[in-house]
Design an enzyme around this catalytic site. Structure first.
Site, PDB file in Angstrom:
ATOM      1  N   ASP A  79      -4.535 -37.509   6.457  1.00  0.00           N
ATOM      2  CA  ASP A  79      -4.541 -38.163   7.776  1.00  0.00           C
ATOM      3  C   ASP A  79      -5.963 -38.561   8.178  1.00  0.00           C
ATOM      4  O   ASP A  79      -6.324 -38.513   9.345  1.00  0.00           O
ATOM      5  CB  ASP A  79      -3.897 -37.237   8.838  1.00  0.00           C
ATOM      6  CG  ASP A  79      -3.707 -37.910  10.194  1.00  0.00           C
ATOM      7  OD1 ASP A  79      -3.632 -39.141  10.245  1.00  0.00           O
ATOM      8  OD2 ASP A  79      -3.661 -37.187  11.205  1.00  0.00           O
ATOM      9  N   TRP A 121     -10.756 -40.764  18.292  1.00  0.00           N
ATOM     10  CA  TRP A 121     -10.919 -42.111  18.882  1.00  0.00           C
ATOM     11  C   TRP A 121     -11.993 -42.149  19.958  1.00  0.00           C
ATOM     12  O   TRP A 121     -12.376 -43.245  20.398  1.00  0.00           O
ATOM     13  CB  TRP A 121      -9.582 -42.575  19.496  1.00  0.00           C
ATOM     14  CG  TRP A 121      -9.158 -41.637  20.563  1.00  0.00           C
ATOM     15  CD1 TRP A 121      -8.356 -40.543  20.407  1.00  0.00           C
ATOM     16  CD2 TRP A 121      -9.607 -41.621  21.916  1.00  0.00           C
ATOM     17  NE1 TRP A 121      -8.281 -39.855  21.595  1.00  0.00           N
ATOM     18  CE2 TRP A 121      -9.028 -40.497  22.538  1.00  0.00           C
ATOM     19  CE3 TRP A 121     -10.438 -42.457  22.666  1.00  0.00           C
ATOM     20  CZ2 TRP A 121      -9.274 -40.181  23.878  1.00  0.00           C
ATOM     21  CZ3 TRP A 121     -10.683 -42.138  23.994  1.00  0.00           C
ATOM     22  CH2 TRP A 121     -10.089 -41.008  24.580  1.00  0.00           C
TER      23      TRP A 121
END
Ligand SMILES: O=C(O)c1cc(C(=O)O)c2c(n1)C(=O)C(=O)c1cc(C(=O)O)[nH]c1-2
Ligand SMILES: [Ca+2]
Length: 679
Positions: A312, A398
Site C-alpha cells: 500500500d 496526504w
C-alpha cells in the site's frame, strides 16, 4: 466605481480574474492563496512576511467559522481578495467572507450518507479549485461539480465514474490549468482501476483521460503507455477483474513552462503482489510519478518509486515542484515523500531519478541504486507475519508538505503507525469473509491486518528536510502520529496543526517553537496565508479525521469542523470547545465466552475499520465500542441493521451479518473490554 468588498460584484470581479496568468502573477507576491497549494508548484511557501519570527507571538484569533461537520476536514482554505472557499466532510463547500468570517453561501452536493463505506479513509475532501468565476469540487460519490463562485449555484456537473460495480470515490482537490479541470479518484482498497480525466472548465466536456494501469489484455489497450505497462503485469493474476489499483486520489501538479501535468499514482489493488501479479513484475504505473502532456493527456514519462508495490505504498502524496542547484547544476525537480519512507528528488523535465534517502526507519529497502531502483531487503516480500515499516498509513500520508527556498528546507509531517501484515493464502475477490479486514465494506487487500498485534513504535514528528543534502535539519516530536500539513513563509515561519489539537508556529531555520494555540480538536489539514486590504492573515481548517482519525485520537477534545483565522493582535474569543462523549470501560454485557473467537473475526470484517479495537483505541470521529453504554452494546442489533447512524455514514449490515453474528460480536466487544480491564 469599485464595488464594495464582499459584495456580489466584488466577488464576481475577483474570482473571474483567476486564470493561469493571475496564478503566475500571484507567485511573485503571494497576496492571495488562489490554488490549493498556493502556486502551480504547490510549494505552500508564502512570500508574505508581515507575520514573522519576531512578532508571531502576538498572533491572535480574528474570527472562527463553523463548518458544521463532525468528520475529517482536510482542505486548505483558498482565498482571493478576502473571499475564501473551504470544504468540509461529505464534500460540502463553504464560501466565507474573510473580512468578517461570515458565510457567503454553502453548497451541499447531498452525497448519499449511506454510501460512506465506499471510501477507505473517511468521508473527506481536500479542497476546491478556482478558475474564471467558478469553484470546482470533486464529490465523494464521483461527481465533479462547477459552482458559480458568487452564488454557489451549480453551473455544470459530471459523473466522472466509468464503473459502477466497484467502489470509487473522490476525496482529492481538482486542479485547473489551461482551462481544463483534472481529477482522479480513490478505491484501490476495494478493487478499482485508476484514471485521471480532464474536463473543459467552461462546459464540463471531457478533454482527455489517462488510465494509470492496464485493463483486460484481451481487449485493445487505450494507448501505448498501457500496452507498455501490461508487459509488467502477470496476466495469471487477472488483475483487470478488480482494477489493479493505481488510483490517483490526491496529488496532481502542473508545470506551465514544460506544459506537463504530474500525477502521483496509488497502491496496487489488492496490495499483495503475489495475488495481483503472481510471477512478479513492476506493475506499471502503480506507486509512480507520471508526466502527461497537459493538452492531450498523453503519457510523457514515469518514475516508479515502489516497483511491484506490495505494501500500500501509494505515491499520491503531495508533490512540490522546485528549482534546485544539485552538484553545482540547476535542476528542475519534483520533491516527493511518498508512503514508502524515502524522500525523492526527480528531474521533472524527463523523470530521471536524482536521489532518494529514507526520512524514517524502513524495513523493506536499504536504499536506492544509481538507476533509481530500490535495493529491497531479501525478506521484504517473503515475511509471514510482520510489522511493515512504514505500514499502510505511510511514513507520510496526504498531509501537505511545504518547501521554503530561503531555508532550503522541506517541512514534512512524518510518522509511524504500527500495522502487522499477514499474507492471505487464498484470496477471493470481493468476498466478505470472517477475519478479512473491512471485507463487509468491500475491501480486498490480500493481507490480514493486525492478526498479530503490531510491535513497532508509533510516532509523529515534523521533519525539516534538506532535499539537496538529503538530510534532516531539525525535527519536532509529537505525542502521536497523524499531524497536519504545513505552511512556510518568508517571515521564516513554519505553521502546523497537530493531532493533539494545537496550531503551532516554528522558526523555519532552527525549529524553535515560537507560538501555539489550542484549536479544540485534532488538526489534519494545512494552513494558508494571504493579504486582505494589505494585512496578513493565517487560516487553518480543523476537524479530526482521515483514515487514522476515524478510530483513534490524541486529544480529549472533539470540537466540530471549524475555520480559524489569525492575525497580529487578534483578540476574538475562541468558540467553546467540545469534549469527546465517552463512557467508562464497558462492563456487564452478558455473553458466552465461546462466541469470542468467531465474534473477533466478524468484528474485523465489519466493525474494526471505523470503531477500532474496543477499549484499546479511544475512538476518533467514530466512537469506540469499548466506551459506550452497556445498553448500546446490549441493543447492538438495532444499530447494525438500518440503525440511527445509517444516515450519518454507518453501513446497513442487513444481509451481511445475521442476528446470531451480532451476538458473537457483542461477545468480542465485552470480552475484549474485560480482558484489558486493570485487575
Ligand atoms: O487507494 C486508494 O484509492 C486510496 C484512497 C484514499 C482516499 O481517497 O482518501 C486513501 C488511500 N487510498 C490510502 O491509502 C490512505 O492511506 C488514505 C488516507 C486518507 C485520508 O484522507 O486520511 N485517504 C486515503
Ligand atoms: Ca490506498
Amino acid at each position: 466605481q469599485t464595488p464594495a468588498k464582499g459584495s456580489p460584484e466584488h466577488i464576481k470581479a475577483v474570482t473571474s480574474a483567476v486564470d493561469g496568468a493571475s496564478i503566475k502573477a500571484n507567485t511573485a507576491t503571494s497576496s492571495d492563496w488562489p490554488t490549493i497549494g498556493l502556486d502551480y508548484a504547490e510549494t505552500r511557501f508564502s512570500k508574505l512576511n508581515q507575520i514573522n519570527a519576531d512578532n508571531v507571538k502576538k498572533l491572535g484569533l480574528v474570527w472562527s467559522y463553523p463548518l458544521e461537520s463532525s468528520r475529517g476536514v482536510e482542505a486548505t482554505p483558498v482565498v482571493v481578495d478576502g473571499v475564501m472557499y473551504q470544504t468540509a466532510s461529505w464534500s460540502v463547500v463553504h464560501a466565507i467572507d474573510a473580512r468578517t468570517g461570515k458565510r457567503l453561501w454553502t453548497y451541499d452536493p447531498k452525497v448519499d450518507r449511506t454510501k460512506g463505506y465506499k471510501g477507505c479513509c473517511d468521508v473527506v475532501n481536500r479542497g476546491v479549485a478556482l478558475w474564471k468565476g467558478k469553484v470546482f469540487v470533486g464529490v465523494y460519490d464521483g461527481r465533479l461539480i462547477a459552482l458559480d463562485a458568487v452564488t454557489g449555484k451549480v453551473v455544470w456537473e459530471k459523473d466522472t465514474l466509468i464503473d459502477k460495480e466497484h467502489s470509487y470515490t473522490i476525496t482529492g482537490a481538482p486542479r485547473v490549468f489551461n482551462g481544463k479541470v483534472v481529477i482522479g479518484n480513490g478505491g484501490a482498497e476495494y478493487g478499482a482501476r485508476g484514471y485521471v480525466t480532464a474536463y473543459d472548465a467552461e462546459t464540463g466536456n471531457q478533454a482527455w483521460r489517462w488510465f494509470t494501469v492496464p485493463g483486460d489484455p484481451s481487449k485493445p489497450f487505450e494507448d501505448e503507455s498501457m500496452a507498455a505497462a501490461a508487459k509488467t503485469w502477470d496476466p495469471a493474476g487477472k488483475y483487470w477483474i478488480n482494477g489493479g489499483g493505481g488510483t490517483a486520489w490526491d496529488t496532481i501538479t502542473f508545470d506551465p513552462d514544460l506544459n506537463l501535468v504530474y500525477i502521483g499514482t496509488g497502491n496496487g489493488s489488492p496490495w499483495n503482489r503475489d495475488v495481483r501479479s503472481p510471477s512478479g513484475g513492476d506493475n506499471l504505473y502503480l506507486a509512480s510519478l507520471v508526466a502527461l502532456n497537459a493538452d492531450t493527456g498523453k503519457y510523457v514519462w514515469h518514475y516508479q518509486e515502489t516497483p511491484g508495490d506490495h505494501w500500500d505504498y501509494t505515491s499520491t502524496q503531495p508533490m512540490i515542484l522546485a528549482d534546485l542547484t544539485i552538484d553545482g547544476t540547476p535542476r528542475k525537480v519534483i520533491l516527493h515523500a511518498p508512503k514508502n519512507g524515502f524522500f525523492f528528488v526527480v528531474d521533472r523535465t524527463n523523470g530521471k531519478f536524482i536521489s532518494a534517502k529514507n526520512f524514517v526507519d524502513v524495513n523493506w529497502a536499504t536504499g536506492y541504486d544509481a538507476n533509481g531502483r530500490p535495493i529491497e531487503v531479501k525478506e521484504a516480500r517473503g515475511r509471514e507475519q510482520y510489522d511493515s515499516i512504514p505500514g499502510p498509513y505511510g511514513a507520510h500520508n496526504w498531509h501537505p508538505m511545504s518547501f521554503n527556498p530561503q531555508t532550503g528546507l522541506v517541512y514534512l509531517p512524518a510518522q509511524n503507525i504500527p500495522v502487522n501484515l499477514t499474507p492471505e493464502k487464498a484470496v477471493k475477490h470481493n468476498a466478505q469473509e470472517p477475519g478479512k479486514f473491512a471485507s463487509a465494506a468491500g475491501w480486498n487487500v490480500g493481507f490480514m491486518l493486525n492478526a498479530t498485534p503490531p510491535k513497532s513504535a508509533p510516532f509523529g514528528r515534523l521533519l525539516a528536510w534538506d532535499p539537496v543534502k538529503q538530510k534532516e535539519a531539525w525535527r519536532a516530536e509529537y505525542v502521536a502520529p497523524w499531524n497536519g500539513g504545513t505552511l512556510t513563509t518568508a517571515g521564516n515561519l513554519v505553521f502546523q496543526g497537530t493531532a493533539d489539537g494545537r496550531f503551532i508556529a516554528y522558526n523555519a531555520t532552527t525549529g524553535e517553537k515560537l507560538w501555539e494555540t489550542p484549536v479544540g480538536t485534532g488538526v489534519v489539514a494545512a494552513a494558508s496565508t494571504y493579504l486582505v486590504d494589505g494585512k496578513q492573515y493565517v487560516s487553518i481548517a480543523v476537524g479530526w479525521g482521515g483514515v487514522f482519525g476515524i478510530a483513534a485520537r490524541a486529544t480529549e477534545l472533539q470540537s466540530p469542523g471549524t475555520v480559524y483565522t489569525f492575525a497580529l493582535d487578534g483578540k476574538a474569543p475562541p468558540p467553546a470547545f467540545v469534549k469527546y462523549q465517552t463512557e467508562g470501560l464497558l462492563a456487564g454485557v452478558k455473553y458466552d465466552p465461546k462466541d469470542v473467537p468467531e465474534g473477533t473475526a466478524l468484528y474485523v470484517t465489519a466493525c474494526a475499520q471505523c470503531h477500532g479495537v474496543p477499549g484499546v483505541d479511544k475512538g476518533g470521529n467514530v466512537r469506540n465500542l469499548g466506551y459506550v453504554s452497556k445498553e448500546t452494546i446490549e441493543n447492538l442489533k438495532n444499530f447494525v441493521f438500518k440503525g440511527p447512524f445509517h444516515d450519518q455514514g454507518m453501513p446497513d449490515f442487513t444481509g451481511k451479518l445475521t442476528e446470531a453474528d451480532v451476538v458473537k460480536i457483542q461477545a468480542f466487544i465485552q470480552g475484549t473490554a474485560d480482558a484489558i480491564r486493570p485487575k
